[in-house]
Design an enzyme around this catalytic site. Structure first.
Site, PDB file in Angstrom:
ATOM      1  N   HIS A   1      -7.468  -0.635   5.513  1.00 61.41           N
ATOM      2  CA  HIS A   1      -6.473   0.128   6.235  1.00 61.41           C
ATOM      3  C   HIS A   1      -6.327   1.271   5.237  1.00 61.41           C
ATOM      4  O   HIS A   1      -6.402   2.358   5.712  1.00 61.41           O
ATOM      5  CB  HIS A   1      -5.054  -0.506   6.320  1.00 61.41           C
ATOM      6  CG  HIS A   1      -4.035   0.119   6.743  1.00 61.41           C
ATOM      7  ND1 HIS A   1      -4.010   0.712   8.180  1.00 61.41           N
ATOM      8  CD2 HIS A   1      -2.952   0.543   6.212  1.00 61.41           C
ATOM      9  CE1 HIS A   1      -2.867   1.439   8.394  1.00 61.41           C
ATOM     10  NE2 HIS A   1      -2.079   1.337   7.216  1.00 61.41           N
TER      11      HIS A   1
ATOM     12  N   ASP B   1       5.546   4.809   5.056  1.00 58.50           N
ATOM     13  CA  ASP B   1       6.468   4.117   6.056  1.00 58.50           C
ATOM     14  C   ASP B   1       6.547   2.582   5.638  1.00 58.50           C
ATOM     15  O   ASP B   1       7.103   1.751   6.026  1.00 58.50           O
ATOM     16  CB  ASP B   1       5.929   3.905   7.483  1.00 58.50           C
ATOM     17  CG  ASP B   1       4.553   3.299   7.679  1.00 58.50           C
ATOM     18  OD1 ASP B   1       3.757   3.376   6.733  1.00 58.50           O
ATOM     19  OD2 ASP B   1       4.307   2.627   8.801  1.00 58.50           O
ATOM     20  N   HIS B   2       5.873   2.394   4.152  1.00 61.11           N
ATOM     21  CA  HIS B   2       6.109   1.088   3.328  1.00 61.11           C
ATOM     22  C   HIS B   2       6.741   1.469   2.101  1.00 61.11           C
ATOM     23  O   HIS B   2       7.022   0.368   1.379  1.00 61.11           O
ATOM     24  CB  HIS B   2       4.719   0.291   3.315  1.00 61.11           C
ATOM     25  CG  HIS B   2       4.427   0.124   4.538  1.00 61.11           C
ATOM     26  ND1 HIS B   2       4.271  -1.491   4.921  1.00 61.11           N
ATOM     27  CD2 HIS B   2       3.570   0.630   5.544  1.00 61.11           C
ATOM     28  CE1 HIS B   2       3.602  -1.462   5.996  1.00 61.11           C
ATOM     29  NE2 HIS B   2       3.243  -0.470   6.768  1.00 61.11           N
TER      30      HIS B   2
ATOM     31  N   HIS C   1       4.384  -4.481  10.904  1.00 55.69           N
ATOM     32  CA  HIS C   1       4.717  -3.845  11.892  1.00 55.69           C
ATOM     33  C   HIS C   1       4.846  -4.946  13.111  1.00 55.69           C
ATOM     34  O   HIS C   1       4.153  -6.144  13.167  1.00 55.69           O
ATOM     35  CB  HIS C   1       3.656  -2.926  12.453  1.00 55.69           C
ATOM     36  CG  HIS C   1       3.627  -1.576  11.405  1.00 55.69           C
ATOM     37  ND1 HIS C   1       4.381  -0.584  11.584  1.00 55.69           N
ATOM     38  CD2 HIS C   1       3.079  -1.480  10.279  1.00 55.69           C
ATOM     39  CE1 HIS C   1       4.139   0.297  10.668  1.00 55.69           C
ATOM     40  NE2 HIS C   1       3.330  -0.214  10.135  1.00 55.69           N
TER      41      HIS C   1
ATOM     42  N   ASP D   1      -0.497  -4.022   5.995  1.00 51.78           N
ATOM     43  CA  ASP D   1      -1.443  -3.497   7.507  1.00 51.78           C
ATOM     44  C   ASP D   1      -2.503  -3.916   7.485  1.00 51.78           C
ATOM     45  O   ASP D   1      -3.537  -3.266   7.962  1.00 51.78           O
ATOM     46  CB  ASP D   1      -1.141  -2.074   7.567  1.00 51.78           C
ATOM     47  CG  ASP D   1       0.365  -1.739   7.916  1.00 51.78           C
ATOM     48  OD1 ASP D   1       1.262  -2.349   7.923  1.00 51.78           O
ATOM     49  OD2 ASP D   1       0.603  -0.208   7.756  1.00 51.78           O
TER      50      ASP D   1
ATOM     51  N   HIS E   1       1.214   3.963   2.036  1.00 55.83           N
ATOM     52  CA  HIS E   1       1.723   4.631   3.101  1.00 55.83           C
ATOM     53  C   HIS E   1       3.480   5.109   3.151  1.00 55.83           C
ATOM     54  O   HIS E   1       4.107   3.996   2.723  1.00 55.83           O
ATOM     55  CB  HIS E   1       1.322   4.287   4.526  1.00 55.83           C
ATOM     56  CG  HIS E   1      -0.077   4.571   4.680  1.00 55.83           C
ATOM     57  ND1 HIS E   1      -0.698   3.607   5.578  1.00 55.83           N
ATOM     58  CD2 HIS E   1      -1.085   5.452   4.284  1.00 55.83           C
ATOM     59  CE1 HIS E   1      -2.175   4.201   5.590  1.00 55.83           C
ATOM     60  NE2 HIS E   1      -2.188   5.125   4.936  1.00 55.83           N
TER      61      HIS E   1
ATOM     62  N   HIS F   1       0.781  -1.320   0.100  1.00 59.83           N
ATOM     63  CA  HIS F   1      -0.218   0.146   0.019  1.00 59.83           C
ATOM     64  C   HIS F   1       0.759   1.291  -0.057  1.00 59.83           C
ATOM     65  O   HIS F   1       2.144   1.159   0.164  1.00 59.83           O
ATOM     66  CB  HIS F   1      -1.003  -0.117   1.252  1.00 59.83           C
ATOM     67  CG  HIS F   1      -0.427   0.100   2.506  1.00 59.83           C
ATOM     68  ND1 HIS F   1       0.216  -0.845   2.988  1.00 59.83           N
ATOM     69  CD2 HIS F   1      -0.431   0.974   3.540  1.00 59.83           C
ATOM     70  CE1 HIS F   1       0.885  -0.439   4.431  1.00 59.83           C
ATOM     71  NE2 HIS F   1       0.219   0.596   4.509  1.00 59.83           N
TER      72      HIS F   1
END
Length: 255
Positions: free
Chosen positions: A114, A60-61, A171, A133, A58, A56
């Site tokens: 998410h 942080d990915h 995570h 996530d 975001h 996805h």
């Protein structure tokens, strides 16, 4: 030799996952929170990265994708429906699509909730599902864009995979998720035992992922919405599975 999968800690609590198939020479990385630790792991093993799979959009990915692609020449795969907010894709894929990487079959699974465009990757030859996530240890991702109904459908699809599937999520949230799960099923002995193991592992600085799907089915309240014990704890014996899921997700948001 079976595919080897490395867990690579990134940022504060993210994981990148690198799968290496020695037979075909394929090496893929699922999500790139930070390029540096992935490059270090590849160099340590002497592996050449061939592919990057994104779950996805975001940051942080995906924030390490440009650096890792530049360093390795790896081809980037992501959801066609999210092409407008992902790094440039070499392969855009749709839910339920399958493609091959060397001797591996990669099944794309629709996983909204998410985010709207979230996808997961199931690789049956490796008995591995990379869930980003969506499904997490003892939990599921917060609903930033999608609905509870969408996330419940996502979890239902993932729950239907073979119980021997290992879940590789994005995570290290197991400790807080386990503590919440105990508020839903405090009398579940399997959950209590596993939560104690998680407490000990985290106290020792050890990771808790990946996790067997069968284990999740016996301890993750978000997968156990049809269980009488869960419904009784919530006073929702006559509610639909989707309604029970939505209530558990709302409680986790307040936890």
């Amino acid at each position: 030799m079976a595919a080897e999968i490395l867990r690579i800690p990134c940022l504060q609590d993210n994981y990148a996952w690198v799968l290496h198939d020695a037979a075909s020479g394929i090496t893929l990385c699922v999500d790139v929170p930070d390029a540096a630790p992935v490059k270090a792991a590849l160099a340590d093993r002497g592996w050449t990265l061939t592919d990057i799979l994104l779950t996805h959009h975001h940051d942080d990915h995906i924030q390490g994708v440009a650096d890792l692609r530049a360093a390795t020449g790896a081809k980037v795969t992501g959801a066609a429906v999210d092409i407008h907010r992902l790094p440039a894709l070499d392969r855009s894929v749709y839910a339920a699509e399958r493609f091959t990487l060397g001797g591996l079959t990669v099944q794309v699974m629709d996983a909204p909730g998410h985010t709207i465009g979230h996808i997961a990757y199931y690789i049956p030859e490796a008995k591995a599902a990379f869930t980003g996530d969506s499904l997490m240890a003892f939990g599921c991702g917060r609903l930033f864009e999608g609905t509870a109904a969408q996330m419940w459908q996502t979890l239902s699809r993932l729950k239907a995979l073979p119980g021997e599937t290992m879940i590789y999520s994005g995570h290290e949230y197991s400790l807080s998720n386990a503590r919440f799960a105990l508020t839903i099923e405090p009398s579940n002995p399997t959950l209590s035992a596993r939560a104690a193991e998680i407490e000990a592992a985290r106290a020792a600085g050890e990771p808790t992922l990946p996790v067997l799907l069968a284990t999740e089915c016996s301890t993750n309240p978000f997968l156990r919405v049809s269980e009488p014990s869960v419904r009784a704890a919530l006073g929702m014996e006559a509610s639909s599975d989707g309604e029970v899921f939505a209530e558990i997700r709302a409680r986790k948001d307040r936890f």
